[in-house]
Design a protein around this motif. Structure first.
Motif, mmCIF file in Angstrom:
data_model
loop_
_atom_site.group_PDB
_atom_site.id
_atom_site.type_symbol
_atom_site.label_atom_id
_atom_site.label_comp_id
_atom_site.label_asym_id
_atom_site.label_seq_id
_atom_site.Cartn_x
_atom_site.Cartn_y
_atom_site.Cartn_z
ATOM 1 N N LEU A 1 6.324 -5.553 -0.365
ATOM 2 C CA LEU A 1 6.488 -6.947 -0.798
ATOM 3 C C LEU A 1 7.405 -7.702 0.161
ATOM 4 N N VAL B 1 8.193 -12.224 -6.025
ATOM 5 C CA VAL B 1 7.127 -12.864 -5.229
ATOM 6 C C VAL B 1 7.616 -14.216 -4.723
ATOM 7 N N VAL C 1 0.317 -14.190 -10.375
ATOM 8 C CA VAL C 1 0.980 -12.898 -10.152
ATOM 9 C C VAL C 1 0.603 -11.968 -11.299
ATOM 10 N N THR D 1 1.765 -6.811 -8.170
ATOM 11 C CA THR D 1 3.043 -6.200 -7.815
ATOM 12 C C THR D 1 3.698 -5.650 -9.073
ATOM 13 N N VAL E 1 -1.730 -11.978 -6.645
ATOM 14 C CA VAL E 1 -0.787 -11.010 -6.078
ATOM 15 C C VAL E 1 -0.501 -9.961 -7.150
#
Ligand code: UDP
Ligand code: MN
Length: 296
Positions: free
Chosen positions: A71, A104, A117, A98, A96
């Motif tokens: 990241l 982020v 996200v 994660t 994204v």
């Protein structure tokens, strides 16, 4: 309507590029044996591609995983350069994935562009992070991503855009030629060869060696691709096996069985360490590999 110079097969008009100018690049392969275009700079008209996509009012998804130290190391540059070069002028939604949503980077995004996200669990081994992407993507494509996007690209995070990457790359299923391997003879390509693995290709099988750092297509086609790869990985694990190049081995098996509708030349995922090549106009570049820093 043109014919493929290699196979003499009629070439269908590509939805996004108008008529492909296959003869513009006589020094490279611009068509597969099954009639799919191989996209090189100069073989398409970016304005036609842009207009076709706008007329269809498309939303294009771009998924990327940034788990653990990947990241901090790669995500900001990947997203910043995507804002400059990826599908500029189209509606884009970044996804994204994660385990640390709060980390982020919040970038200013262009109009018609959004970032979502999604939280994932952190696998212990980097190989498992890489392979788990298939299962996670399959679920995401069955959910909101699949409802809001028409076409989706799935990419590694350890790369950055350096030139226009537009709708000329869109098709029902899209595979990327591997920068290091695109001119290798087939017998040297690193397919999985253990016949017990779901990813195995027998000697003589395989068209090209595709790079798992980038693949794409329609939501329906990607649901099939991710289901196939996740199933193969599960089967291998149950037998105590792991394919040589993990998800990439399964992806290569899938594209052997289900030929991609479009193939991207190595210009769309180029490794700068290879050095300058006259035939390459790069659009997306591998970031330097820093495995000791990002892998445990
Ligand atoms: N990845 C990640 N964290 C990890 C391992 C992998 O986020 O610990 C994701 C990331 O998007 C990465 C991709 O999985 O780009 C594939 O791994 P990697 O790029 O290391 O594989 P390579 O391109 O070197 O084969
Ligand atoms: Mn990578």
């Amino acid at each position: 309507m043109g014919t493929c110079p290699l196979t003499r097969m009629p070439l269908l008009r590509d939805n996004f590029t108008g008529l492909l100018h296959l003869w513009a690049r006589p020094e490279v392969l611009t068509c597969t044996s099954w009639g799919a275009p191989i996209v090189w700079d100069g073989t398409f008209d970016p304005d036609v591609a842009q207009q076709e996509a706008i007329q269809q009012n498309l939303t294009i998804g771009l998924t990327v995983f940034a788990v653990g130290r990947y990241l901090e190391k790669y995500l900001a540059r990947f997203l910043e350069t995507a804002e400059q070069y990826f599908m500029v002028g189209q509606r884009v939604v970044y996804y994204v994935f994660t385990e640390r949503p709060a980390a982020v980077p919040r970038l200013p995004l262009g109009t018609g562009r959004q970032l979502r996200v999604e939280c994932v669990l952190r696998e212990r081994r980097w190989q498992d992070v890489s392979m788990e992407r298939m299962r996670t993507l399959h679920a995401a494509l069955g959910g909101r991503l699949g409802r809001e996007a028409h076409f989706v690209f799935c990419m590694d995070v350890d790369q950055y855009f350096s030139g226009a990457f537009g709708p000329e790359t869109l098709a029902d299923s899209v595979a990327q030629l591997h920068a290091w391997r695109y001119h290798w003879p087939r017998r040297l390509l690193p397919y999985e060869s253990d016949p017990r693995s779901a990813a195995a290709l027998a000697p003589g099988e395989g068209d090209f060696y595709y790079h798992a750092a980038l693949f794409g297509g329609s939501v329906a086609a990607l649901r099939r691709l991710t289901a196939h790869c996740a199933r193969g990985q599960r089967q291998d694990r149950a037998r105590g096996l792991e394919a040589r190049w993990h998800d990439e081995s399964h992806l290569n098996k899938f594209f052997w069985l289900h030929k991609p509708a479009k193939v991207l030349s190595p210009e769309f995922c180029w490794c700068p360490e290879i050095g300058r090549r006259a035939e390459i106009q790069p659009r997306l570049l591998w970031a330097p590999k820093e495995y000791p820093l990002v892998r445990d």
